[in-house]
Design a protein around this motif. Structure first.
Motif, PDB file in Angstrom:
ATOM      1  N   UNK A 116      47.187  63.559   4.632  1.00 28.09           N
ATOM      2  CA  UNK A 116      46.401  64.258   3.644  1.00 28.09           C
ATOM      3  C   UNK A 116      46.481  65.810   3.334  1.00 28.09           C
ATOM      4  N   UNK A 117      46.585  66.542   4.366  1.00 28.79           N
ATOM      5  CA  UNK A 117      46.512  67.926   4.562  1.00 28.79           C
ATOM      6  C   UNK A 117      47.723  68.494   5.627  1.00 28.79           C
ATOM      7  N   UNK A 118      48.894  69.075   5.238  1.00 25.56           N
ATOM      8  CA  UNK A 118      49.607  69.425   6.210  1.00 25.56           C
ATOM      9  C   UNK A 118      49.077  70.437   7.044  1.00 25.56           C
ATOM     10  N   UNK A 119      49.368  70.289   8.353  1.00 24.18           N
ATOM     11  CA  UNK A 119      48.706  71.363   9.230  1.00 24.18           C
ATOM     12  C   UNK A 119      49.917  72.063  10.236  1.00 24.18           C
ATOM     13  N   UNK A 120      49.486  72.659  11.267  1.00 27.46           N
ATOM     14  CA  UNK A 120      50.376  73.149  12.153  1.00 27.46           C
ATOM     15  C   UNK A 120      51.488  72.177  12.778  1.00 27.46           C
ATOM     16  N   UNK A 127      56.671  68.766   7.262  1.00 24.18           N
ATOM     17  CA  UNK A 127      58.162  68.394   7.189  1.00 24.18           C
ATOM     18  C   UNK A 127      58.837  69.101   8.163  1.00 24.18           C
ATOM     19  N   UNK A 128      58.552  70.233   8.802  1.00 26.66           N
ATOM     20  CA  UNK A 128      59.063  70.930   9.826  1.00 26.66           C
ATOM     21  C   UNK A 128      59.172  70.270  11.157  1.00 26.66           C
ATOM     22  N   UNK A 129      57.892  69.869  11.452  1.00 22.81           N
ATOM     23  CA  UNK A 129      57.700  69.220  12.879  1.00 22.81           C
ATOM     24  C   UNK A 129      58.443  67.767  12.791  1.00 22.81           C
ATOM     25  N   UNK A 171      38.576  67.824  19.958  1.00 21.77           N
ATOM     26  CA  UNK A 171      38.507  67.361  18.933  1.00 21.77           C
ATOM     27  C   UNK A 171      40.001  67.236  17.758  1.00 21.77           C
ATOM     28  N   UNK A 172      40.954  67.377  18.700  1.00 20.27           N
ATOM     29  CA  UNK A 172      42.150  67.604  18.052  1.00 20.27           C
ATOM     30  C   UNK A 172      42.512  66.350  17.775  1.00 20.27           C
ATOM     31  N   UNK A 173      42.619  65.833  16.673  1.00 25.58           N
ATOM     32  CA  UNK A 173      42.925  64.390  16.295  1.00 25.58           C
ATOM     33  C   UNK A 173      44.349  63.888  16.687  1.00 25.58           C
ATOM     34  N   UNK A 174      45.255  65.029  16.370  1.00 27.45           N
ATOM     35  CA  UNK A 174      46.905  64.535  16.838  1.00 27.45           C
ATOM     36  C   UNK A 174      46.899  64.207  18.194  1.00 27.45           C
ATOM     37  N   UNK A 175      46.280  64.906  19.290  1.00 21.70           N
ATOM     38  CA  UNK A 175      46.359  64.880  20.596  1.00 21.70           C
ATOM     39  C   UNK A 175      45.508  63.356  20.782  1.00 21.70           C
ATOM     40  N   UNK A 221      53.565  74.499   7.628  1.00 17.78           N
ATOM     41  CA  UNK A 221      52.535  73.800   6.604  1.00 17.78           C
ATOM     42  C   UNK A 221      52.953  74.007   5.232  1.00 17.78           C
ATOM     43  N   UNK A 222      53.558  75.157   5.070  1.00 14.36           N
ATOM     44  CA  UNK A 222      54.014  75.350   3.582  1.00 14.36           C
ATOM     45  C   UNK A 222      54.895  74.220   2.847  1.00 14.36           C
ATOM     46  N   UNK A 223      55.534  73.528   3.912  1.00 11.14           N
ATOM     47  CA  UNK A 223      56.682  72.594   3.408  1.00 11.14           C
ATOM     48  C   UNK A 223      56.039  71.280   3.025  1.00 11.14           C
ATOM     49  N   UNK A 224      54.975  70.998   3.057  1.00 12.70           N
ATOM     50  CA  UNK A 224      54.389  69.725   2.455  1.00 12.70           C
ATOM     51  C   UNK A 224      54.443  68.874   3.783  1.00 12.70           C
ATOM     52  N   UNK A 225      54.228  67.718   3.655  1.00 18.54           N
ATOM     53  CA  UNK A 225      54.078  66.751   5.034  1.00 18.54           C
ATOM     54  C   UNK A 225      54.575  65.240   4.400  1.00 18.54           C
ATOM     55  N   UNK A 226      54.620  64.343   5.551  1.00 10.14           N
ATOM     56  CA  UNK A 226      54.623  62.867   5.215  1.00 10.14           C
ATOM     57  C   UNK A 226      53.583  62.487   4.420  1.00 10.14           C
ATOM     58  N   UNK A 227      53.750  61.306   3.382  1.00 13.75           N
ATOM     59  CA  UNK A 227      52.918  60.844   2.430  1.00 13.75           C
ATOM     60  C   UNK A 227      52.042  60.358   3.169  1.00 13.75           C
TER      61      UNK A 227
END
Length: 703
Positions: free
Chosen positions: A224-228, A232-234, A294-298, A215-221
Motif C-alpha cells: 500500500x505505502x512504500x517504506x524503507x 522497488x530498490x529493496x 511492531x515492525x510488521x516486516x520483521x 521509497x521514492x521508487x514506488x513498490x510492488x502492487x
C-alpha cells in the motif's frame, strides 16, 4: 524474416577447471537488433517519450535508442528507427554513447549508414529522462529532460541514480521465461546488467548510497505505502541476491545499512535465511523485535519462517501481530489467511481473506509510441531451432481459433492483490472442494436469500447489521481495525450464463451487498432491531463475491473440459484443440492446482507448436521430479527462444541454471547440455548462462 549471422566461439573441450573453460569461451553473444521505423517525420518517438514523462509512476519504461539513418549513396533523405533496451550500463554518458556507437554497423542493413543517435534512460529518483546525443562521427552531448520537457544539466549525482534505476529495471522488468514480458512490448533488447563482480560492487555501492531514498521508487502492487524496506530498490536487491546466490555480498550490504536503521533487520534476516544461516536469522529477528516490536516486516518474516518449518501455531501468533502492526497492508492479511489455510481453519481463512485491503493494480511503466510505418524483427542465427519454428503461424495466416468461453476467463487477467487473493481462494477450493467451500461461505457470510427472508420477520431493517455481524477473523477484538478494506478496486461482476448440464458445478448464491444493508431506505431508525440469525456472520466484500463467481466459471470450464476428454477417450477418439486453447487450459488447470492436468495440456500444446509458456509449465514438472536432463532440455529451448526475441537475460532461467549447477556440479550440467542433439550455437547460448555462474563462483561451478 531476415537472419543475422553473428560469429560465436566454439565451446572448449571438457577440462578439470570449469572456470578456465569459461574464460576461454569469451563474451556472450549479443542479441540481434530490432528496428521500428517511424513515419516520414524524424524524432516523433523522442517527442512521444517526452510527452509521457509526466505520467510515469513506477521505475519508468525501458531505455529508448533512436537512430537517424541515411542512404550511403544519397545523403539528403533521412529516416528514423528505434528500439528499446534494458540492462545497458547507464552510469555515464560515455557508456550510453558506446552502446549507440556499437549500432553503427548493421549486417542487416548494408545500404544505409547511421549518422546520429539518441539514448534515453529514465531516472525514477529525480523524475528526469537522461539523454545522450551522438553525432557519427563527431560530437557527444548529454543532458536531461524534466517532466515539463525542459532541459537540465546532467550531474554525476543524477548519473548515479540513473545507473541504479537501469539495473532495477533490468531485473524487475525481465521476462520470467514464460514470454509474457517479451510479448508485451515489441522490440526490446534485454541484457544482463551485472556480468561480473566488478559490476556487482558498483551496483551494491550505488544501492548503499541511495538506499534510504528507495521509497521514492514506488513498490510492488501488493504494498500500500512504500517504506524503507518495501520498495522497488529493496525488491531489486533481493531479486539479484536470490538469482545469483551472492548471499555474502547481500549480508554485508544490509549489515552496514542496519547500523543506520534497525528496520533493515528484516531484509538482513531474509538474506540470511536464503543463505541457510537460520540460527543467525532467528537471533537477529528476536533481537530486532526488542527494539521495534511492531515492525510488521520483521513479524511477517518470522511468520514465513515458522510456516516453512511447519510450526503453524507459532506462525499464527506472528501473523496476527503483523496484522495488528499494519492493518492497512495486504501482505499481512494474506499471510494470516495462508496460515489459517495451513491450519485447515477454513472459516477463519475466508473471514481473513474478506478483510484483505485491495489496491488498484499499477502496471509497470511501458512506452507509448506512435504507430510505426514498419517493424523489422531480425532473428539471430545462433538462436534458430527448427522445433521452435515449426508450426508457427506465418504472416497473413488466419488466427488460431479460441473458443469464446476460454477467451473470457477473467482470472487469467488478474494482477497484484487480486491475483494473490484469488490464489488463496483456489487453494481453499482445492483442499475442501467446491461444494464444501460454498457451504463454508454460507456459514460465515450473510446470503441474499436468507437476508430477504429475515427481513420479513422484523418490522424495520437494521442499518447497524454490519457492525453487529463484524466478527473478527483474528478471534481478538483488538484487531477489528484491520477489517477495513481500504481502497477497494477490482473487476466487475462476472458475466452470467446458463450452466451447461455436463458441468455439474453448482452456481454460487449471491451474498447480500453491504450497500443494501447500509442504505436505510426502509427505516430511518433501526437501532432497536437486529437480525439474530446473522449475529455471527459478516458481510462479504463485493470484490470477494466477484472472485467466487470467477472461480465458479473457472471450475465450470475445467469440469466440462475433463468430462469431454473422458468421453472422447472412452470412444477412442482424438480430442482436438488449437495450441492457444491448450495453453489456456494448461493455465486454467494450474490456477486450480490440478498439476497433472496442467502438464497434460501443456504437452498437447507443445505437440502442436512451441510455446514458451507451455515449456515453462513443463519445467515446473521436471523441477518437482528432479529430472535434471529434462530440466536442461527445457532450459535450452527457453534460452534459445528468449535470444530469438532479443533477450540474453532472464533472472528466473539464470536462477534455475545456478540451482542445477549447485545440485549436480558444473561438469555434469555442461556434459548433459553438450550431449543434447541440438545445434551447437543453440547449446552455446545455454553454456553462457553456465559461464555466469562460474564468473560469480556459484556453488558447484568448479566441480
Amino acid at each position: 524474416m531476415a537472419k543475422i549471422a553473428i560469429a560465436s566461439e566454439s565451446i572448449a573441450p571438457a577440462a578439470t577447471s570449469q572456470v578456465e573453460i569459461f574464460q576461454r569461451e569469451g563474451a556472450m553473444v549479443a542479441p540481434a537488433v530490432p528496428e521500428i521505423h517511424e513515419e516520414e517525420e524524424l524524432h516523433v518517438a523522442i517527442d512521444a517519450r517526452t510527452d509521457s514523462l509526466q505520467n510515469l509512476r513506477e521505475l519508468g519504461p525501458p531505455d529508448l535508442v533512436y537512430l537517424v539513418k541515411q542512404p550511403k549513396a544519397n545523403s539528403t533523405r533521412q529516416t528514423g528507427v528505434y528500439h528499446h533496451v534494458t540492462g545497458v550500463d547507464a552510469s555515464s554518458s560515455a557508456s550510453l554513447a558506446a552502446y549507440v556507437n556499437s549500432l553503427t554497423f548493421s549486417p542487416l542493413d548494408k545500404t544505409n549508414k547511421v549518422v546520429s543517435g539518441i539514448y534515453c534512460c529514465y531516472n525514477a529518483f529525480s523524475h528526469l529522462d537522461m539523454r545522450v546525443e551522438v553525432k557519427i562521427p563527431g560530437s557527444l552531448e548529454s543532458y536531461c529532460i524534466d517532466e515539463r520537457g525542459d532541459k537540465r544539466v546532467a550531474t554525476e549525482a543524477l548519473w548515479l541514480e540513473t545507473f541504479l534505476c537501469g539495473v532495477l529495471r533490468a531485473y524487475l522488468y525481465a521476462d520470467d521465461g514464460s514470454g509474457d514480458a517479451i510479448k508485451k512490448i515489441v522490440g526490446v533488447r534485454r541484457f544482463n546488467p551485472i556480468t561480473n563482480t566488478e559490476m556487482e560492487h558498483k551496483f551494491l555501492d550505488a544501492a548503499e548510497r541511495l538506499f534510504f531514498l528507495g521509497r521514492q521508487l514506488s513498490s510492488d502492487p501488493e504494498t500500500q505505502v512504500p517504506n524503507t524496506v518495501s520498495n522497488h530498490l529493496t525488491s531489486g536487491i533481493l531479486k539479484y541476491i536470490h538469482t545469483t546466490g551472492r548471499y555474502t555480498s547481500g549480508i554485508n550490504l544490509f549489515e552496514k545499512l542496519r547500523t543506520r536503521d534497525v528496520e533493515v533487520s528484516s531484509l538482513l534476516a531474509r538474506v540470511q535465511l536464503m543463505a541457510d544461516e537460520e540460527v543467525r536469522a532467528v537471533r537477529l529477528m528476536y533481537d530486532a523485535l526488542q527494539d521495534v516490536p511492531m515492525d510488521y516486516s520483521l513479524l511477517d518474516c518470522q511468520a514465513a519462517f515458522c510456516q516453512d518449518k511447519g510450526e503453524l501455531e507459532m506462525a499464527l501468533q506472528c501473523a496476527q501481530r503483523a496484522v495488528t502492526a499494519a492493518p492497512s497492508e495486504f501482505t499481512t492479511w494474506a499471510r494470516l489467511a495462508e496460515v489459517y489455510i495451513g491450519l485447515e481453519q477454513w472459516d477463519l481463512a475466508l473471514l481473513t481473506l474478506n478483510s484483505c485491503p485491495m489496491f488498484t493494480y499499477q502496471d509497470k511503466d511501458s512506452p507509448r509510441m506512435p504507430q510505426p510505418s514498419r517493424i523489422m524483427l531480425p532473428i539471430l542465427s545462433e538462436s534458430v531451432l527448427d522445433e521452435i519454428d515449426e508450426g508457427q503461424p506465418k504472416q497473413g495466416d488466419p488466427h488460431d481459433y479460441i473458443h469464446p468461453s476460454l477467451r473470457k476467463l477473467q482470472a487469467a487477467g488478474y494482477q497484484g492483490t487480486f491475483l494473490k487473493a484469488y490464489n488463496l481462494l483456489t487453494r481453499i477450493a482445492a483442499a475442501i472442494g467446491w461444494d464444501q467451500l460454498l457451504k463454508c461461505r454460507s456459514e460465515v457470510f450473510v446470503m441474499e436469500e436468507e437476508y430477504r427472508v429475515e427481513r420479513q420477520h422484523v418490522s424495520k431493517p437494521a442499518q447497524s447489521l454490519e457492525a453487529e455481524t463484524n466478527g473478527a477473523a483474528l478471534g481478538d477484538n483488538s484487531e477489528d481495525e484491520g477489517t477495513e478494506s481500504g481502497s477497494v478496486s477490482g473487476p466487475g461482476p462476472a458475466e452470467t450464463e446458463k450452466v451447461e448440464p455436463e458441468s455439474g458445478i453448482e452456481r454460487p448464491e449471491q451474498t447480500v451487498a453491504s450497500e443494501v444493508v447500509k442504505s436505510g431506505n426502509d427505516d430511518p431508525d433501526p437501532s432497536h432491531h437486529q437480525y439474530t440469525q446473522f449475529h455471527n456472520k459478516r458481510l462479504c466484500e463485493r470484490w470477494l463475491d466477484n472472485l467466487f463467481m470467477v472461480l465458479y466459471e473457472d471450475l465450470r470450464i475445467y469440469t466440462i473440459w475433463r468430462t469431454e476428454m473422458a468421453q472422447f477417450r472412452q470412444q477412442a477418439m482424438e480430442y482436438k484443440k488449437s495450441a492457444p486453447e491448450w495453453e489456456i487450459l494448461g493455465e486454467l488447470a494450474e490456477r486450480l492446482h490440478h498439476f497433472d492436468e496442467a502438464i497434460e495440456a501443456y504437452q498437447s500444446c507443445l505437440a502442436t507448436r512451441f510455446s514458451p509458456k507451455a515449456m515453462r509449465g513443463l519445467l515446473k514438472l521436471y523441477e518437482k521430479t528432479n529430472d535434471t536432463r529434462k530440466m536442461l532440455g527445457a532450459l535450452i529451448r527457453l534460452i534459445a527462444w528468449q535470444y530469438r526475441w532479443y533477450s540474453e537475460f532472464s533472472p528466473e532461467l539464470l536462477f534455475l541454471m545456478r540451482k542445477l549447477i549447485e545440485d549436480e556440479g558444473a561438469v555434469k550440467v555442461r556434459s548433459i547440455v553438450q550431449a543434447t542433439n541440438l545445434p551447437q550455437p543453440v547449446l552455446d547460448l545455454t553454456h553462457q548462462y553456465c559461464q555466469l555462474c562460474a564468473t560469480f563462483r556459484s556453488s558447484g561451478s568448479d566441480t
